[in-house]
Design a protein around this motif. Structure first.
Motif, PDB file in Angstrom:
ATOM      1  N   HIS A  22       0.833  -1.191   0.000  1.00 16.76           N
ATOM      2  CA  HIS A  22       0.000   0.000   0.000  1.00 16.76           C
ATOM      3  C   HIS A  22       0.870   1.245   0.000  1.00 16.76           C
ATOM      4  O   HIS A  22       1.943   1.273   0.612  1.00 16.76           O
ATOM      5  N   ALA A  23       0.386   2.291  -0.678  1.00 13.06           N
ATOM      6  CA  ALA A  23       1.086   3.570  -0.632  1.00 13.06           C
ATOM      7  C   ALA A  23       0.985   4.179   0.761  1.00 13.06           C
ATOM      8  O   ALA A  23       1.912   4.824   1.253  1.00 13.06           O
ATOM      9  N   ILE A  24      -0.176   3.983   1.400  1.00 13.63           N
ATOM     10  CA  ILE A  24      -0.415   4.467   2.764  1.00 13.63           C
ATOM     11  C   ILE A  24      -1.100   3.352   3.537  1.00 13.63           C
ATOM     12  O   ILE A  24      -2.073   2.765   3.063  1.00 13.63           O
ATOM     13  N   GLN A  25      -0.586   3.077   4.727  1.00 10.89           N
ATOM     14  CA  GLN A  25      -1.209   2.064   5.581  1.00 10.89           C
ATOM     15  C   GLN A  25      -1.276   2.598   7.006  1.00 10.89           C
ATOM     16  O   GLN A  25      -0.264   3.016   7.575  1.00 10.89           O
ATOM     17  N   VAL A  26      -2.476   2.609   7.556  1.00 11.08           N
ATOM     18  CA  VAL A  26      -2.723   3.156   8.887  1.00 11.08           C
ATOM     19  C   VAL A  26      -3.408   2.095   9.724  1.00 11.08           C
ATOM     20  O   VAL A  26      -4.349   1.437   9.269  1.00 11.08           O
ATOM     21  N   ARG A  27      -2.953   1.936  10.971  1.00 10.70           N
ATOM     22  CA  ARG A  27      -3.543   0.970  11.882  1.00 10.70           C
ATOM     23  C   ARG A  27      -3.739   1.594  13.261  1.00 10.70           C
ATOM     24  O   ARG A  27      -2.783   2.054  13.889  1.00 10.70           O
ATOM     25  N   GLY A  28      -4.974   1.594  13.726  1.00 11.91           N
ATOM     26  CA  GLY A  28      -5.285   1.986  15.084  1.00 11.91           C
ATOM     27  C   GLY A  28      -4.889   3.396  15.462  1.00 11.91           C
ATOM     28  O   GLY A  28      -4.515   3.652  16.619  1.00 11.91           O
ATOM     29  N   LEU A  29      -4.988   4.338  14.533  1.00 11.60           N
ATOM     30  CA  LEU A  29      -4.510   5.698  14.776  1.00 11.60           C
ATOM     31  C   LEU A  29      -5.429   6.432  15.746  1.00 11.60           C
ATOM     32  O   LEU A  29      -6.649   6.480  15.564  1.00 11.60           O
ATOM     33  N   THR A  30      -4.823   7.010  16.791  1.00 13.10           N
ATOM     34  CA  THR A  30      -5.592   7.773  17.774  1.00 13.10           C
ATOM     35  C   THR A  30      -4.950   9.137  17.982  1.00 13.10           C
ATOM     36  O   THR A  30      -3.739   9.294  17.871  1.00 13.10           O
ATOM     37  N   LYS A  31      -5.796  10.115  18.300  1.00 11.35           N
ATOM     38  CA  LYS A  31      -5.312  11.459  18.596  1.00 11.35           C
ATOM     39  C   LYS A  31      -6.370  12.200  19.404  1.00 11.35           C
ATOM     40  O   LYS A  31      -7.557  12.202  19.050  1.00 11.35           O
ATOM     41  N   SER A  32      -5.911  12.827  20.506  1.00 12.13           N
ATOM     42  CA  SER A  32      -6.800  13.638  21.340  1.00 12.13           C
ATOM     43  C   SER A  32      -6.190  15.011  21.539  1.00 12.13           C
ATOM     44  O   SER A  32      -4.959  15.169  21.542  1.00 12.13           O
ATOM     45  N   PHE A  33      -7.052  16.001  21.686  1.00 13.00           N
ATOM     46  CA  PHE A  33      -6.637  17.351  22.053  1.00 13.00           C
ATOM     47  C   PHE A  33      -7.284  17.666  23.399  1.00 13.00           C
ATOM     48  O   PHE A  33      -8.498  17.868  23.469  1.00 13.00           O
ATOM     49  N   LYS A  34      -6.452  17.614  24.447  1.00 10.71           N
ATOM     50  CA  LYS A  34      -6.949  17.712  25.823  1.00 10.71           C
ATOM     51  C   LYS A  34      -7.969  16.598  26.054  1.00 10.71           C
ATOM     52  O   LYS A  34      -7.640  15.427  25.953  1.00 10.71           O
ATOM     53  N   ASP A  35      -9.214  16.948  26.349  1.00 10.80           N
ATOM     54  CA  ASP A  35     -10.212  15.915  26.666  1.00 10.80           C
ATOM     55  C   ASP A  35     -11.031  15.485  25.451  1.00 10.80           C
ATOM     56  O   ASP A  35     -11.964  14.680  25.591  1.00 10.80           O
ATOM     57  N   VAL A  36     -10.700  16.009  24.289  1.00 12.72           N
ATOM     58  CA  VAL A  36     -11.485  15.710  23.092  1.00 12.72           C
ATOM     59  C   VAL A  36     -10.787  14.635  22.268  1.00 12.72           C
ATOM     60  O   VAL A  36      -9.670  14.837  21.774  1.00 12.72           O
ATOM     61  N   GLU A  37     -11.444  13.496  22.117  1.00 13.34           N
ATOM     62  CA  GLU A  37     -10.923  12.424  21.267  1.00 13.34           C
ATOM     63  C   GLU A  37     -11.299  12.723  19.819  1.00 13.34           C
ATOM     64  O   GLU A  37     -12.479  12.718  19.475  1.00 13.34           O
ATOM     65  N   VAL A  38     -10.298  12.969  18.990  1.00 11.67           N
ATOM     66  CA  VAL A  38     -10.558  13.292  17.587  1.00 11.67           C
ATOM     67  C   VAL A  38     -10.478  12.043  16.724  1.00 11.67           C
ATOM     68  O   VAL A  38     -11.342  11.813  15.867  1.00 11.67           O
ATOM     69  N   LEU A  39      -9.445  11.235  16.921  1.00 18.17           N
ATOM     70  CA  LEU A  39      -9.315   9.965  16.205  1.00 18.17           C
ATOM     71  C   LEU A  39      -9.365   8.834  17.226  1.00 18.17           C
ATOM     72  O   LEU A  39      -8.667   8.865  18.240  1.00 18.17           O
ATOM     73  N   ARG A  40     -10.164   7.809  16.924  1.00 19.05           N
ATOM     74  CA  ARG A  40     -10.407   6.747  17.901  1.00 19.05           C
ATOM     75  C   ARG A  40     -10.088   5.365  17.335  1.00 19.05           C
ATOM     76  O   ARG A  40     -10.850   4.415  17.515  1.00 19.05           O
ATOM     77  N   GLY A  41      -8.974   5.267  16.634  1.00 20.43           N
ATOM     78  CA  GLY A  41      -8.584   3.977  16.068  1.00 20.43           C
ATOM     79  C   GLY A  41      -8.871   3.876  14.588  1.00 20.43           C
ATOM     80  O   GLY A  41      -9.664   3.032  14.152  1.00 20.43           O
ATOM     81  N   VAL A  42      -8.218   4.726  13.799  1.00 12.90           N
ATOM     82  CA  VAL A  42      -8.452   4.785  12.348  1.00 12.90           C
ATOM     83  C   VAL A  42      -7.569   3.770  11.631  1.00 12.90           C
ATOM     84  O   VAL A  42      -6.363   3.682  11.900  1.00 12.90           O
ATOM     85  N   ASP A  43      -8.158   2.998  10.726  1.00 12.96           N
ATOM     86  CA  ASP A  43      -7.442   2.056   9.862  1.00 12.96           C
ATOM     87  C   ASP A  43      -7.674   2.465   8.410  1.00 12.96           C
ATOM     88  O   ASP A  43      -8.820   2.688   8.006  1.00 12.96           O
ATOM     89  N   LEU A  44      -6.591   2.550   7.628  1.00 15.59           N
ATOM     90  CA  LEU A  44      -6.686   2.901   6.207  1.00 15.59           C
ATOM     91  C   LEU A  44      -5.698   2.074   5.404  1.00 15.59           C
ATOM     92  O   LEU A  44      -4.581   1.795   5.870  1.00 15.59           O
ATOM     93  N   ASP A  45      -6.067   1.712   4.190  1.00 17.78           N
ATOM     94  CA  ASP A  45      -5.166   1.095   3.215  1.00 17.78           C
ATOM     95  C   ASP A  45      -5.392   1.784   1.882  1.00 17.78           C
ATOM     96  O   ASP A  45      -6.463   1.623   1.276  1.00 17.78           O
ATOM     97  N   VAL A  46      -4.413   2.543   1.421  1.00 17.84           N
ATOM     98  CA  VAL A  46      -4.537   3.297   0.177  1.00 17.84           C
ATOM     99  C   VAL A  46      -3.663   2.656  -0.888  1.00 17.84           C
ATOM    100  O   VAL A  46      -2.428   2.653  -0.766  1.00 17.84           O
ATOM    101  N   PRO A  47      -4.254   2.087  -1.936  1.00 20.75           N
ATOM    102  CA  PRO A  47      -3.454   1.460  -2.999  1.00 20.75           C
ATOM    103  C   PRO A  47      -2.650   2.507  -3.773  1.00 20.75           C
ATOM    104  O   PRO A  47      -3.097   3.655  -3.920  1.00 20.75           O
ATOM    105  N   PRO A  48      -1.485   2.138  -4.270  1.00 22.56           N
ATOM    106  CA  PRO A  48      -0.684   3.089  -5.050  1.00 22.56           C
ATOM    107  C   PRO A  48      -1.369   3.453  -6.361  1.00 22.56           C
ATOM    108  O   PRO A  48      -2.054   2.640  -6.976  1.00 22.56           O
ATOM    109  N   GLY A  49      -1.212   4.722  -6.760  1.00 13.76           N
ATOM    110  CA  GLY A  49      -1.756   5.189  -8.024  1.00 13.76           C
ATOM    111  C   GLY A  49      -3.262   5.372  -8.033  1.00 13.76           C
ATOM    112  O   GLY A  49      -3.864   5.501  -9.106  1.00 13.76           O
ATOM    113  N   SER A  50      -3.881   5.412  -6.862  1.00 10.11           N
ATOM    114  CA  SER A  50      -5.334   5.533  -6.786  1.00 10.11           C
ATOM    115  C   SER A  50      -5.739   6.892  -6.226  1.00 10.11           C
ATOM    116  O   SER A  50      -4.933   7.621  -5.655  1.00 10.11           O
TER     117      SER A  50
END
Length: 281
Positions: A22-50
């Protein structure tokens, strides 16, 4: 709304990663700003050239995801690999592989279009910056406006120049964060044509949008991001299968206001021609 067993199986099949590179592969991505959960476990698979669309409403976490993939933010958890490089431990290699275009065109309006492109080529320490600028102007149909100040450009022209600047040096992966924000219908079609041209040349495009028609028109695959989680990921045809089969009705198709506008002012080069109204039987 409760998913049927069939829909649940389809979702599982569509979100199961394949062993291909994959050109981009994401597993379980999380991100919070203080008490705000913005990302709660993002998974992505982006094929190349797409063209891969991350679709979601305001606040869904689209821009946060892009900023992490572009190494502008550090994730709280999970992993993200871009062009084979980890975004946290190999940030320099990731930056060398990508280009990021934000929600608003970042051109210098005092400089001409050609001068903007030449400046970027020089900053990237590329040989023959003038020739590179001329090539990009031609590629994005801006040659006639190349010697005009960018401040005189229309919104669509500025956006195309912005994308052209991001492609100097031919990065294999391009992030477009809501690329048609604030554009009129004709300018939006111009940007769509530019994005299609990128993919035709083999560039991987990850774009965020909150416009359903934009994802439908452009994307090879679509992920719907809601409240920091990916609800579904698949092709347009796969997503449509999640709903009951369409019923056939006899209706008279009327032109939309966009059809009227583009018929009167003329659609940009490479854009589809509006279809006349007709009765469907």
């Amino acid at each position: 709304m409760t998913l049927t067993q069939r829909q649940a199986r389809m979702l599982a099949d569509m979100t199961t990663p394949t062993p291909t590179q994959h050109a981009i592969q994401v597993r379980g991505l999380t991100k919070s700003f203080k008490d705000v959960e913005v990302l709660r476990g993002v998974d992505l698979d982006v094929p190349p050239g797409s063209i891969y669309a991350l679709l979601g409403s305001n606040g869904a976490g689209k821009t946060t995801t892009i900023r992490i993939l572009a190494t502008l933010l550090r994730p709280d958890g999970g992993t993200a690999v871009v062009n084979g490089h980890d975004v946290t431990t190999q940030a320099h290699d990731v930056r060398a592989s990508i280009s990021l275009t934000g929600q608003f065109a970042a051109v210098d309006e005092i400089l001409t279009g050609r001068e903007n492109l030449t400046l970027v080529a020089r900053l990237r320490h590329l040989p023959n910056p003038g020739a590179i600028a001329d090539d990009m102007l031609a590629r994005f149909s801006l040659t006639d406006a190349g010697n005009r100040r960018a401040g005189t450009y229309s919104g669509g022209m500025r956006r195309r120049l912005d994308i052209a600047m991001s492609l100097v040096g031919n990065p294999p992966i391009v992030f477009l964060d809501e690329p048609t924000t604030g554009l009129d219908p004709q300018a939006r079609l111009e940007v769509w044509a530019a994005v299609r041209e990128l993919a035709a040349r083999g560039t991987t495009v990850l774009l965020t949008t909150q416009h359903l028609d934009e994802a439908e028109q452009l994307a090879d695959r679509i992920a719907i991001l809601h409240e920091g989680r990916i609800l579904v990921d698949g092709t347009l045809a796969e997503l449509k299968q999640l709903l009951p089969a369409a019923t056939v009705e006899y209706v008279e198709k009327q032109p939309t206001l966009e059809d009227v506008f583009l018929t009167l002012v003329g659609a940009p080069t490479g854009a589809p021609t509006p279809t006349p109204a007709k009765e469907t039987r």
